[in-house]
Design an enzyme around this catalytic site. Structure first.
Site, short mmCIF file in Angstrom:
data_model
loop_
_atom_site.label_atom_id
_atom_site.label_comp_id
_atom_site.label_asym_id
_atom_site.label_seq_id
_atom_site.Cartn_x
_atom_site.Cartn_y
_atom_site.Cartn_z
N ARG A 139 10.78 -75.48 -38.72
CA ARG A 139 10.71 -76.38 -37.57
C ARG A 139 10.82 -77.83 -38.04
O ARG A 139 9.91 -78.35 -38.70
CB ARG A 139 9.40 -76.18 -36.79
CG ARG A 139 9.28 -77.15 -35.61
CD ARG A 139 8.20 -76.75 -34.62
NE ARG A 139 6.85 -76.91 -35.13
CZ ARG A 139 5.75 -76.83 -34.37
NH1 ARG A 139 5.88 -76.58 -33.06
NH2 ARG A 139 4.56 -76.97 -34.90
N ASP B 3 -4.07 -79.40 -34.56
CA ASP B 3 -2.88 -80.05 -35.08
C ASP B 3 -2.55 -81.22 -34.18
O ASP B 3 -3.36 -81.59 -33.32
CB ASP B 3 -1.72 -79.07 -35.25
CG ASP B 3 -1.19 -78.53 -33.91
OD1 ASP B 3 -1.68 -78.97 -32.84
OD2 ASP B 3 -0.28 -77.69 -33.94
#
Length: 544
Positions: free
Chosen positions: A170, A450
């Site tokens: 990603r 995150d």
């Protein structure tokens, strides 16, 4: 002779702003630099236009406009067409583990027993130059099968097992830039940098074994952005002479606007797409962010915004229905819980929440799911093995009727509490402090945080202040109240851990973001400026 084997050429239009990294010449080879220049010159301007278009749409939302399914693309939604069939390596994706691109995480993720490991340059990665260059080197070694790590302190040696997980990468989102690599005095798009380096070095090797290259594409807001990615992929395959369709991407539906354009996004990428994913945490953040100026979209405590709420369940089911009607995977999202050591009761409660979440996804028709910790792989596997005996459920139809004006545009029920406000402040400060040290994925209060979850925390506080929201205890959430709690949390945190420059920086940055009259689009943008300053002052120690 391959130019990559020659001493590195000096490109007069390229400037590197960094402390040189030991793997830099290998990662930024002559060929890789030429490819990055080509990507930047071909797509940099179009990417800048997209960022401006996002701001124009935000202005409309602030003025009261509501998104809906597009009239201009009704033929795409109502026509009977299919995307390209999934490659054999991605037929079974029942459990995918995600994590940053440090060497140990890559090895453990690929050895975890999950079907897929997503190596993340985005929300779980703090983009120090060291992390980005080391991460690319680590992935190059992972693709070649040579990756290993010796931990002399613990007396352990790590290497890939004989049946590692399939690798998906990603890159960072289109809104971010890579300051360390500039072309004609302009920073390259971080998306193009991450994608381009990995693609250039690994695409041919992966294609020979039918393993990609495979990517997750984050933060897309419209089908026009998917169209840009289609151009980037097609250009890249032609550049390296790969057969068209070798590359496959899975798109994260993690913005409210993309939720109304799933068919169109699939259509734009129909020669490359392997699935859509319910990026639930960013989707929640997007809803708060896009409607931050409107009182009728105030969200309750973050802990109450679960996948069982109507608007999130509708989004999930719409994604499944859309993906299966087009012949691609519908991937579930991330449960934030992680295993808890030394507290069996709390651990059992956390594990049961994960089990219920994965059971729900498998029953609804998802073809796989995400976990953030190797200890959760068996839990997720059990749910999907019990409820999905085949490799996927793509052939399983889901007849779901959606009233978009009520359901996707809805807000979750629940109250705002003083404790919820405190928790948001604590998470925001602790996460930013870790991010500024080069760590992008942090366990806080037994949840894995995150950038996406930290974004929710700070966005809620800004929204609550903006609209003078009231806690269930009857206290109006004001700048003064938030500032007082920030000071209290700073004191508590500094007592729990050694007070340092990063904690001070994080506290002031968090304070500035949540108390500002204007809303910061992404907290990682001002945090990146601070990160660069820390690098320049050599406050960050190299981490290999």
């Amino acid at each position: 002779m391959n130019s990559d084997n020659n001493p590195q050429t000096t490109y007069t239009n390229v400037k590197l702003n960094r402390i040189q990294h030991e793997f830099e010449n290998e990662v930024l080879s002559n060929g890789a630099i030429k490819f990055l220049i080509s990507l930047h010159e071909s797509f940099g301007f179009e990417r800048e236009k997209i960022i401006q278009q996002r701001q124009d749409i935000q202005n409309n939302l602030d003025d009261g406009w509501n998104p809906s399914f597009l009239d201009e693309t009704i033929d795409i939604r109502e026509s009977n067409w299919k995307a390209v069939k999934p490659p054999s390596a991605l037929l079974d994706r029942r459990v995918e583990i995600t994590g940053p691109v440090d060497r140990k995480m890559i090895i453990n993720g690929m050895n975890s027993g999950a079907n897929v490991f997503m190596a993340d340059f985005e929300d779980s990665c703090s983009p120090t130059w060291n992390n980005i260059i080391s991460g690319q080197k680590n992935l190059l070694d992972a693709v070649s099968g040579s990756i290993s790590l010796e931990d002399k302190v613990k007396g352990k040696f790590y290497k890939l097992n004989d049946n590692p997980a399939v690798l998906i990468v990603r890159p960072r989102g289109l809104h971010l830039e890579e300051y360390h690599f500039q072309i004609n005095q302009k920073s390259i798009s971080a998306s193009l940098f991450d994608f381009g380096i990995f693609f250039y070095h690994n695409a041919k090797t992966l294609s020979k074994s039918g393993l990609g290259p495979f990517f997750y594409i984050p933060k897309i807001e419209s089908y026009k952005e998917a169209r840009l990615w289609n151009k980037i992929i097609k250009f890249s395959e032609n550049y390296l002479g790969l057969e068209s369709g070798t590359t496959r991407v899975t798109v994260l539906i993690e913005t409210i606007l993309a939720g109304y354009q799933m068919n169109e996004i699939i259509f734009e990428l129909k020669d490359y797409i392997a699935g859509l994913n319910c990026g639930r945490w960013d989707y929640i953040f997007s809803k708060i962010k896009k409607f931050k100026s409107r009182r009728d979209f105030i969200f309750p405590n973050r802990s109450l915004v679960t996948m069982d709420t109507k608007y999130l369940r509708s989004y999930s089911k719409l994604l499944i229905q859309t993906c299966h009607s087009r012949g691609i995977h519908a991937m579930g999202g991330m449960a934030a819980q992680i295993p808890i050591k030394n507290n069996p009761d709390a651990n059992n409660l956390a594990i049961n929440k994960v089990k219920l979440d994965k059971d729900r996804e498998a029953k609804d028709g998802h073809d796989g799911t995400w976990v953030a910790h190797p200890g959760l792989v068996p839990i997720a596997l059990k749910s999907f093995n019990n409820l999905m005996p085949e490799k996927n459920q793509i052939d399983k139809p889901l007849n779901f009727s959606l009233d978009d004006s009520v359901e996707l545009m809805g807000t979750p029920p629940g109250e705002i509490t003083y404790n919820g406000l405190e928790q948001n402040i604590q998470v925001g400060i602790k996460y930013i402090a870790a991010w500024l040290t080069g760590i992008g994925c942090v366990p806080i209060n037994n949840l894995m945080e995150d950038a996406a979850t930290a974004e929710i925390s700070r966005a809620q506080i800004w929204q609550w202040i903006k609209h003078s929201a009231k806690t269930s205890e009857g206290e109006i959430i004001s700048s003064d109240l938030v500032n007082r709690i920030i000071k209290e949390q700073m004191y508590k945190t500094s007592k729990e851990q050694k007070q340092n420059v990063f904690l001070n920086q994080a506290t002031e940055l968090f304070r500035e973001i949540v108390l500002s009259e204007t809303f910061e689009e992404f907290l990682t943008i001002p945090a990146y400026t601070q990160l660069l300053s820390n690098e320049n002052q050599k406050l960050l120690e190299p981490i290999k």
